[in-house]
Design an enzyme around this catalytic site. Structure first.
Site, PDB file in Angstrom:
ATOM      1  N   TYR A   1      30.353 -12.879  32.995  1.00 37.74           N
ATOM      2  CA  TYR A   1      30.161 -11.431  32.890  1.00 37.74           C
ATOM      3  C   TYR A   1      31.499 -10.722  32.694  1.00 37.74           C
ATOM      4  CZ  TYR A   1      28.408  -6.755  34.081  1.00 37.74           C
ATOM      5  OH  TYR A   1      28.070  -5.424  34.067  1.00 37.74           O
TER       6      TYR A   1
ATOM      7  N   PHE B   1      20.439  -4.101  50.713  1.00 28.83           N
ATOM      8  CA  PHE B   1      20.393  -3.464  52.036  1.00 28.83           C
ATOM      9  C   PHE B   1      19.112  -2.659  52.221  1.00 28.83           C
ATOM     10  CE2 PHE B   1      25.280  -3.273  52.947  1.00 28.83           C
ATOM     11  CZ  PHE B   1      25.314  -4.658  52.929  1.00 28.83           C
TER      12      PHE B   1
ATOM     13  N   ARG C   1      31.934 -15.834  38.145  1.00 33.10           N
ATOM     14  CA  ARG C   1      31.638 -14.493  37.638  1.00 33.10           C
ATOM     15  C   ARG C   1      32.204 -14.260  36.240  1.00 33.10           C
ATOM     16  NH1 ARG C   1      30.903 -10.904  42.493  1.00 33.10           N
ATOM     17  NH2 ARG C   1      31.338  -9.144  41.122  1.00 33.10           N
TER      18      ARG C   1
ATOM     19  N   ARG D   1      22.294  -6.788  44.168  1.00 31.33           N
ATOM     20  CA  ARG D   1      23.347  -5.779  44.360  1.00 31.33           C
ATOM     21  C   ARG D   1      23.267  -5.238  45.778  1.00 31.33           C
ATOM     22  NH1 ARG D   1      23.666  -2.406  38.655  1.00 31.33           N
ATOM     23  NH2 ARG D   1      22.202  -3.725  37.536  1.00 31.33           N
ATOM     24  N   VAL D   2      24.378  -4.727  46.242  1.00 31.18           N
ATOM     25  CA  VAL D   2      24.469  -4.426  47.666  1.00 31.18           C
ATOM     26  C   VAL D   2      23.505  -3.317  48.088  1.00 31.18           C
ATOM     27  CG1 VAL D   2      26.442  -2.837  47.379  1.00 31.18           C
ATOM     28  CG2 VAL D   2      26.084  -4.000  49.561  1.00 31.18           C
TER      29      VAL D   2
END
Length: 322
Positions: free
Chosen positions: A148, A194, A145, A189-190
């Site tokens: 970023y 979802f 990561r 992204r979460v």
């Protein structure tokens, strides 16, 4: 007295947050130059603005210099989700660092005020909770990561060096998890993960036990915070946290999405990714005190609007019908 119309450059303006920002600036009466290389942004996000005489769209990569005349710059250009920024990590670092250098050089040349969209990722996997702006973070500089995280940290360094060396008018916002319409359905992204999985009645993938926490800010609230920061007195440089301090576990989010969509999805637990933060919650005392800003849209109100957007996308619902 009539307000003078500003010429505002928004880099990454065809992205999720950038498109909402362009919309707000046009509504306020500004002329907006939207710059995007369309790596993660989309013309669809700003298609409704193309007919406005106040709006101009330019395909451009901020790793190359840009020569325009503007009064303000919002520098939002950079892939912001792990799937996108890890696809080409070298380019991600270049976008953060070279992009900041080019936009700061432009601001210096034309005397513009410039705002950097930084990130809560500068705090890494924090040892301090919630995270105040004074916390210097716990970042792995060589992890997957880091392109970023460290790219954004370097961009902040550049902004403050231009401020000290060249008296540039700068603003730095550290943006925490944001969600809402126009999120990319495949950004990893979460919230988008979802919602898309629930609408397709697919298993919802929760990493670990889902006990890790996030704080979710609706995009309208974030845009309001960015504009207030840009319009604040010159001595207000930031960095200032912008996010919703209401904390939820990932498992709680999954359960809310299932309930709101009426989905038949089951929850599937997978191993935690490397360097995935276990806690993320902004301390927003500075934003409250200096900007008079605090989020107003609760997750229970913002999620249905986000679900409605994803449900309107053929690429989401078409796949559900297969």
């Amino acid at each position: 007295m009539r307000r003078l119309r500003k010429r505002v450059l928004v880099t990454g303006g065809a992205g999720f947050v950038g498109s909402h920002l362009c919309e707000r600036l046009i509504a306020a009466g500004d002329d907006v130059l939207c710059v995007d290389n369309f790596y993660t942004g989309s013309r669809d996000n700003v298609a409704h603005l193309l007919s406005s005489p106040q709006f101009e769209l330019l395909r451009h990569d901020v790793t190359h210099p840009l020569y325009v005349e503007v009064d303000e710059i919002y520098n939002l250009a950079c892939p912001a989700s792990p799937i996108h920024y890890q696809r080409d990590p070298v380019q991600t670092t270049k976008t953060s660092v070279h992009g900041a250098i080019n936009m700061l050089g432009l601001a210096k040349r034309v005397g513009a005020k410039i705002l950097q969209a930084s990130t809560s990722e500068v705090y890494g996997d924090p040892h301090v909770h919630p995270q105040p702006e004074s916390y210097r973070g716990n970042v792995n500089p060589i992890g997957p990561r880091a392109c970023y995280d460290e790219g954004k940290r370097c961009a902040e360094t550049l902004f403050f060096d231009y401020y000290r060396q060249h008296a540039l008018r700068i603003k730095v916002a550290r943006i925490f998890n944001t969600y809402g319409p126009r999120m990319h359905p495949n950004d990893g992204r979460v919230v988008s993960n979802f919602v898309v999985q629930a609408l397709r009645n697919e298993p919802i993938t929760v990493y670990g036990q889902g006990s890790q926490t996030r704080s979710f800010c609706f995009v309208d609230d974030l845009v309001e915070g960015l504009i207030r920061l840009m319009n604040s007195p010159d001595e207000v440089t930031g960095p200032i946290n912008l996010g919703n301090p209401k904390e939820f576990t990932i498992l709680e989010l999954a359960q809310q999405v299932i309930a709101l969509t009426g989905s038949k999805s089951e929850i599937r637990h997978l191993p935690l990714p490397e360097d995935d933060p276990l806690q993320r919650q902004p301390q927003i005392d500075l934003a409250r005190d200096i900007l008079g800003w605090a989020p107003t849209v609760a997750l229970a109100d913002g999620l249905p609007r986000t679900i409605e957007y994803f449900a309107s996308l053929e690429e989401v619902m078409g796949a559900a019908a297969l």
